[in-house]
Structures are given as structure tokens and as C-alpha cells.
Motif scaffolding. Sequence first.
Motif, mmCIF file in Angstrom:
data_model
loop_
_atom_site.group_PDB
_atom_site.id
_atom_site.type_symbol
_atom_site.label_atom_id
_atom_site.label_comp_id
_atom_site.label_asym_id
_atom_site.label_seq_id
_atom_site.Cartn_x
_atom_site.Cartn_y
_atom_site.Cartn_z
ATOM 1 N N TYR A 8 36.602 38.400 42.719
ATOM 2 C CA TYR A 8 37.458 39.676 42.606
ATOM 3 C C TYR A 8 38.952 39.522 43.561
ATOM 4 O O TYR A 8 39.780 39.893 43.402
ATOM 5 C CB TYR A 8 36.774 40.880 43.013
ATOM 6 N N SER A 9 38.459 38.619 44.919
ATOM 7 C CA SER A 9 39.445 38.592 45.806
ATOM 8 C C SER A 9 40.161 37.142 45.466
ATOM 9 O O SER A 9 39.611 36.201 44.858
ATOM 10 C CB SER A 9 38.883 38.393 47.228
ATOM 11 N N LYS B 45 38.796 47.416 31.770
ATOM 12 C CA LYS B 45 37.643 46.366 32.106
ATOM 13 C C LYS B 45 36.963 46.196 30.783
ATOM 14 O O LYS B 45 36.791 44.980 30.355
ATOM 15 C CB LYS B 45 36.598 46.935 32.964
ATOM 16 N N PRO C 270 43.822 52.126 38.647
ATOM 17 C CA PRO C 270 44.990 52.950 38.504
ATOM 18 C C PRO C 270 46.152 52.259 39.293
ATOM 19 O O PRO C 270 47.446 52.548 39.043
ATOM 20 C CB PRO C 270 44.843 54.259 38.723
ATOM 21 N N TYR D 3 45.639 49.252 28.601
ATOM 22 C CA TYR D 3 45.832 50.689 28.727
ATOM 23 C C TYR D 3 46.079 51.221 29.984
ATOM 24 O O TYR D 3 45.816 50.485 31.159
ATOM 25 C CB TYR D 3 44.736 51.389 28.198
ATOM 26 N N PRO E 117 34.676 41.482 47.547
ATOM 27 C CA PRO E 117 35.362 40.264 47.677
ATOM 28 C C PRO E 117 34.749 39.497 46.166
ATOM 29 O O PRO E 117 35.502 38.875 45.591
ATOM 30 C CB PRO E 117 34.948 39.317 48.689
ATOM 31 N N HIS F 114 29.757 45.212 38.116
ATOM 32 C CA HIS F 114 30.453 46.152 37.170
ATOM 33 C C HIS F 114 30.616 47.739 37.847
ATOM 34 O O HIS F 114 31.635 47.908 37.854
ATOM 35 C CB HIS F 114 29.944 45.979 36.009
ATOM 36 N N GLY G 264 35.376 42.473 36.227
ATOM 37 C CA GLY G 264 34.577 42.690 37.352
ATOM 38 C C GLY G 264 33.256 42.734 37.230
ATOM 39 O O GLY G 264 32.340 43.561 37.803
ATOM 40 N N THR H 110 33.037 47.628 40.779
ATOM 41 C CA THR H 110 34.350 47.471 40.483
ATOM 42 C C THR H 110 35.002 48.519 39.201
ATOM 43 O O THR H 110 36.103 48.649 39.302
ATOM 44 C CB THR H 110 34.676 46.222 39.683
ATOM 45 N N GLN I 119 31.745 43.305 33.977
ATOM 46 C CA GLN I 119 31.471 43.583 32.620
ATOM 47 C C GLN I 119 31.194 42.481 31.554
ATOM 48 O O GLN I 119 30.144 42.909 30.752
ATOM 49 C CB GLN I 119 32.622 44.738 32.182
ATOM 50 N N ARG J 12 41.401 52.234 33.780
ATOM 51 C CA ARG J 12 40.656 51.301 34.682
ATOM 52 C C ARG J 12 39.522 50.802 33.742
ATOM 53 O O ARG J 12 39.345 49.716 33.450
ATOM 54 C CB ARG J 12 40.244 51.729 35.797
ATOM 55 N N LEU J 13 38.627 51.828 33.373
ATOM 56 C CA LEU J 13 37.290 51.507 32.631
ATOM 57 C C LEU J 13 37.769 51.044 31.243
ATOM 58 O O LEU J 13 36.953 50.054 30.621
ATOM 59 C CB LEU J 13 36.267 52.684 32.460
#
Lengths: 430, 430
Positions: B309-310, B398, B361, B391, A303, A290, B285, A293, B287, B394-395
Amino acid sequence: MNASIISVGQELLLGDTINTNASWIGQFLSQQGIHCTEVVTIGDDSVQITAALDRLFAENDVIIMTGGLGPTHDDITKVTLLRYFKDTLVRHQPTFDHVEGIFQRRGMPFSVSNHAQADVLSRSDVLFNKTGTAPGMWIPHNGRLLAVLPGGPREMKYLMENEVMPRLKVNNGDSAAYRAHYFQLTGIGESNLSDLLIGDTSTLTSESVTLAYLPHTHGITMRISSFAKDHEIALRQAEPLIDHIRQTAGEFVYSELRNDTIQATAVRMLTDAGKTVATAESCSGGQLAHFITNVPGSSAIFPGGIVAYSNALKTKLLGVPEEVLATYGAVSEPVALQMAKAAAEITGADFGLSSTGVAGPDGGTPEKPVGTVWIGFWSASKHFALKAQLYPDRLINKERSAVIALDILRRELAGIQNLPYGLNRKDSAK
Amino acid sequence: MNASIISVGQELLLGDTINTNASWIGQFLSQQGIHCTEVVTIGDDSVQITAALDRLFAENDVIIMTGGLGPTHDDITKVTLLRYFKDTLVRHQPTFDHVEGIFQRRGMPFSVSNHAQADVLSRSDVLFNKTGTAPGMWIPHNGRLLAVLPGGPREMKYLMENEVMPRLKVNNGDSAAYRAHYFQLTGIGESNLSDLLIGDTSTLTSESVTLAYLPHTHGITMRISSFAKDHEIALRQAEPLIDHIRQTAGEFVYSELRNDTIQATAVRMLTDAGKTVATAESCSGGQLAHFITNVPGSSAIFPGGIVAYSNALKTKLLGVPEEVLATYGAVSEPVALQMAKAAAEITGADFGLSSTGVAGPDGGTPEKPVGTVWIGFWSASKHFALKAQLYPDRLINKERSAVIALDILRRELAGIQNLPYGLNRKDSAK
């Protein structure tokens, strides 16, 4: 130029909402060389608002007041200001049209209570709020300045940046220049840092150059504040102290940017090096992934990761042998080592980081009390784990293990031999 | 009984530290029926401290003052109090021994600047700080009460709970009773909640029974405050309003506890049902796993999760076909569906939750702007995904995707048909 902040809102006094607005405004003002002397937090109370305005107008050039501008019955800021300035309300048509548009787009009735949002003091300069429904007001008064803003953080920040600051700049002609320099450190406690490394700074500080230690959960921020007639002098007079800190504590400094974090630093360093990292977490439970990211651009260096919270998952996804778990337990060096290695091997990343520990409040034993964590590191040239004894607090333990893991990575990338907190690595035979 | 809070510290005015202490103290005091009227935040400045004490002693029964009790040169609270009360310092031997022990255990020299931590005003009642090095002081003054506490949150809370409160209780004989009732809601915006569901509450509220909406990143907290002569009446007079909210907005209420979270609620419900959940995250990510594992006892209901993530990792670990990624992109319904299913299948969990989206972003396109997220849900009887537009932050993206995923799970466990924000499910053919 001196400023004070009035934060209006019963929810602030009852502690339901934390006063992050005042902190943001204080930070923002200081960046403009405006000195915030006081924050007063009061309820939605006319008498208190009036008394605060009287007192603070006497001592400050600027007052920033937030809160109490909404459409509900407990929003009494506007009515209080009407009486304070003996003024009347006028409708600000651009705001009216804007708010009407907002309600229409949401498919909601634009009720009369919401019409009143567009009414402002006739003497005020309207601060048009394109991010919300409550306009701000700019009210000069006997050579002082009052900015009245809505309490919602996004709207308040928008108005401070776009409407208040340009007006303040016009008025801030001959204020003293203020320069701040920050150091972000981790991997050392405040006492050791100040007593054993930084030491006595009395020859390097003065009334104009001050040093503050700001400990927080990720480590320590050091702030050097420098006040002078102009910016050049403010910068120059702080250099000896800045150099001293670099000399004595450099290893622990991960950044000299004001709002930096260890994760943003790690992501930057990985990006510059063209490397990637993967994570295998147990006790930190996703916090490490977290943090990584949270940083824009992290997809280039991350990754992904695995949160293997159960022992079964440590075996199934990360190849930790059942016998190892049975013999040493999940919170152990071999498990941390294997988890870090597996994270990198599975994902093809250059680095693997792992955490396994007793976050608490339950799960502690005499040999492994709450706060016992193993952090593992793997790269093509190094494979080790270190053991740390953290806190009797679950959330702090999660956060600290993630921060230590990121600091280990930073030190590897920076070629720093030492580990955080003077801990020793347990190197696996390579 | 009225109280005010004085928060001392330049870092608060500069915004380097957020004043969470004042919020906690305000909340804590209100739980004891003590009414906090004002918070004053000032720098490490004798003149300001003195002026604040004068002003607030005139209007309050109790003042809680925090900060400025450390060993460094900018900690001037004690010296200011010495002058204010025309008092002298005495060494508190138990504190001296305690602090000396702390330094010994850390293997650090117990320097003279640290000896002074144990010195207190001779007229004060020492509040022994077993969690740190700075003792608090309890100073009665002309029928008023002053509690002076260190600024570190853990130490301050320890002293408030263990040393200050018992002393305040002794003095708080005939204060009015205060009762608060909280609702924690998510999955609906504040306007819709108040205008379309709760509606007009003027017949249910009064000067004694008030309703406040406190929006935050996880949803909305509603606080009903009830003031009366005694606790029974305070409880009873708020019941009609409490019932009305349950009737009109019940679906969105995940808890009626003061400091509850959607993740703690989800963990409780899973524990009660004897079920488990696993996670497969992309845009959030880590969270979501982090939120779940923040809750003590979550290891009973959470075997683990994958942060893929990838795109390569989505294929390798979660079985998302490359062709699907190539055709629909990672931020799509089929990917969200497969990720949720794989999370549950790999771990053997009863439920799988997934997230895939454009956190920002960067990465937005006209078809999938920043804030586009797909949240997937899998169980033996249901498999669906929903798409939300969040929104340009980014945060927040998440956090919101994680909260929506947890709310979907809550609704499933509670047997609620509707989804958050009135969104529609896209059911996969089962």
C-alpha cells in the motif's frame, strides 16, 4: 408522516437482484422522521401496480415507487401511471437535451426508444436526473404524494437526496420526531449479550422507547428507537436505556455511530494514536487488508500486508521455519505468532495482525476441523495468539477471522484487557 | 403455482437489514417452477400481518412468511397466527430437547423465555430446525399453504431446502415449467452490449421467452426466462436466443452458470490449465486476493499475494525502483508492470496481476483523477499494463480493478485477443 415503498421489477421477485433500494429508502426516510410502514415488491405488471397504489394511497401520506422507467419493453411503469391518473405525456426538453448529450459523449446513436425517456406525465413535477437518463416524477394526488424514481441505485439515491427530500420536508410539518441511537458491538453472541449483560430492560423501554438486537456477520447492532412530540424529548427519554447499555456492555461496544464498522473504528483509533498496522494473512486470504483499505485515510496507518497462502510463502516471506510448519502445521500458535511478528518487522509497523486457519469446506481434520483459526497479534510490548472455533462456512470464516483480528487491535488500543468471545490469549515468552 | 412472500421485521423497514431472504426465496421458488408474484415487507405488527395474510391467501397458492419467531418481546408472529387461526400452542418436545441441548453445549442457562421457542400452533406440521432454535411451521389453510420460518438466513434456507420444498413438490403437480438460462458478462457496458452487440431481439423473444439485462458491480447478468407446458419445450424454445447471444457477445461471456463469478471462473480455468497466479495490489488493497481466496480450491492455484500500500513497500517487497516512483508516481505504467512481474517472480507463479491507482475519495489530481487505475499482467510470454478510468467511488474502484484484473487473466487463458472495455494494452518491450 407515513410512507410506503413500491419496488417494481420482475428481477426482484426472481431473486436476481436484491432489494437494496428499499432498505436504503427506509433508512433514509427514518432519518427524516418519516415512518415507513410497508414495502411491496411486485413484477412489471400494470394490474399489480394499480392495486398497490390504490391500497397504499388509502393508508399512507407518501408512496415512493422505484423501477420500470427504462427504455425496454418490460418497463411499463409510465404507461401504467398514464392510465391510473388518466393523464398524457409531455416531453421534458431539459431532460431530452441532457440524455442526448449523454449519448453523444459516449459516441452512441440517440435512438428513438431513448427519446421517450424524456417524456413525463403532464401533471407531474419533473425530478431532473443529472446522474442518468430516466427522470423521476413527483405527483401529488388527493392530498397524498407519489415519487416515481428509476431503479438504478445511484440515480435513485441522487434523486431521493436532491429532489424528493426537499419536497417532503415542505410537507412534513407536524410529524412526530424520531430519534435513533445505535450501538455497534462485536466479540459476543446475541444470547450472552442480552441474557447475561444487558438483562431485563422492561423498566427502560416502552411504546415510545424500543430496543432491537440486529445480529449480523460482524457482530451485533443494537438500535434504540425513540418516538416523541419533539426531538428534545425523543433524545432525553432514551438516555436511561442508553446509559444502561454503556454500563453493562461497554467493553463490547466499538462504536455508537449508525453505519460504523470495526475496520473504520480501528483505522480511526490508529490515526488518533499515530500508529500503524500491517497484516500477514493465510485463511482470511486478503479480507483483512481489504477491510482496512476500504476505509478512506487508511493509507496513513497501513503500509501493507502479505497474503501467504502457501506454506512455501509463509517461509519465504514471513520467516516461518519449515520445521515449525512440518511439526505443528500451518494452523498453529507458533505460525500465527511468527506471521504477526514478521508483518510488523518487515513493514516497520507498530502492530502486526495475522490469521491462519481452516476456512473450509475442505481441509478439516478431527484435531483441526473446518473453522479452526489462530489469530496472532504483535506489538513492541505484547505478542500473543488466540485460537477460535468458527463456522462450517468458508466466507464466514474468512470474514470472522478478519473481524476478530480488528477487534483484538481495537481492545489493545482502548486498553481493554479482555479478548473477544472470552477467549484466552496464548502469550509467547517475551 | 403462485406464491407470495411476507417478510416480517421492523429492521427491514428501517433499512438496518437488507431483505436478502426474499431474494433467495424468490430465486429458490423459481427454480422449482413456482411463480413468486409479490413480496410484502412489514413491521412486527399484528394488524399488518393479518391484513397481508387475508389479501395474499386470496390470490396465491403458497405464502412463505419469515421473521418474528424469536424469543424477544418484539417477536409477535406466533401470537398473531394464534389469533388468525383461532388456535392454541403445544410444546414440540423434540425441538425443546434440541434447544436445551444447544444452550447446554454453550454453557448457558436455558431460561424460560427460550422454552417458548419450542411451542408451535397445534394445527401446524412442525418444520424441525436442526440449525437453530426457532422451529418452522407448515400450515395448510382452505386449500392454500403457509410456511412460517425464522428470519435468520442460514436457518431459513435450511428449512426451505429440507422441509418446505419436499412438501411443496407434493402439491405442485401441474404447474407450468420454467427454465432460465444465464449469461455472465464483464468488460462491456450495458448500452454497448444491448445496442451494438446483441441488437434487436424482437424476433427471438415473446411472452414465453423473455430477456432481461441485470447490470451489477461485476458486470452484467443476462437472464433468459422460458415458460412452457413442459421442461423440454421450455428448453428448446429458448435456444435461438441463446445461440444469438453466444454469437454476438461470446467474447464477454465468462460463464453460463446462474450464480457464477469472474473469480470462480478464473480459478476453474487456472485449475484446468494447471497454472498458478500471484497478486501485487495497491489500490485494490487486498480485494483481488480476497476474491480469489473466496473460491474453494483456490489454494491449488494461488500461492499468495502482496498488498504494497505504501511506496516504501512497493520498493522493498516488489523491487519498484525509488527513482521510478519519484519520476512517474505510484499510479503509472512502469510501476504496474514491475509489480505484476515481481508478484510472479517472488512466488514462482505462472501469472502475476497488479493494481495501482487512485481509489479515492482523496488523492486525485487533474492528470490522475480519482478512479485512474493501472492494471498490470505478467506471464512468461506477455507483459503489459492497461489504464482504466473508473468511478468517483472508493469501494467501486477497488472492486472494479480486481474484476478487470481477473477478466484480463480469463481472456489470456481463453486465448481472447481483446482486452476488457476495448482498452489497449501498453506492452513493455520484452
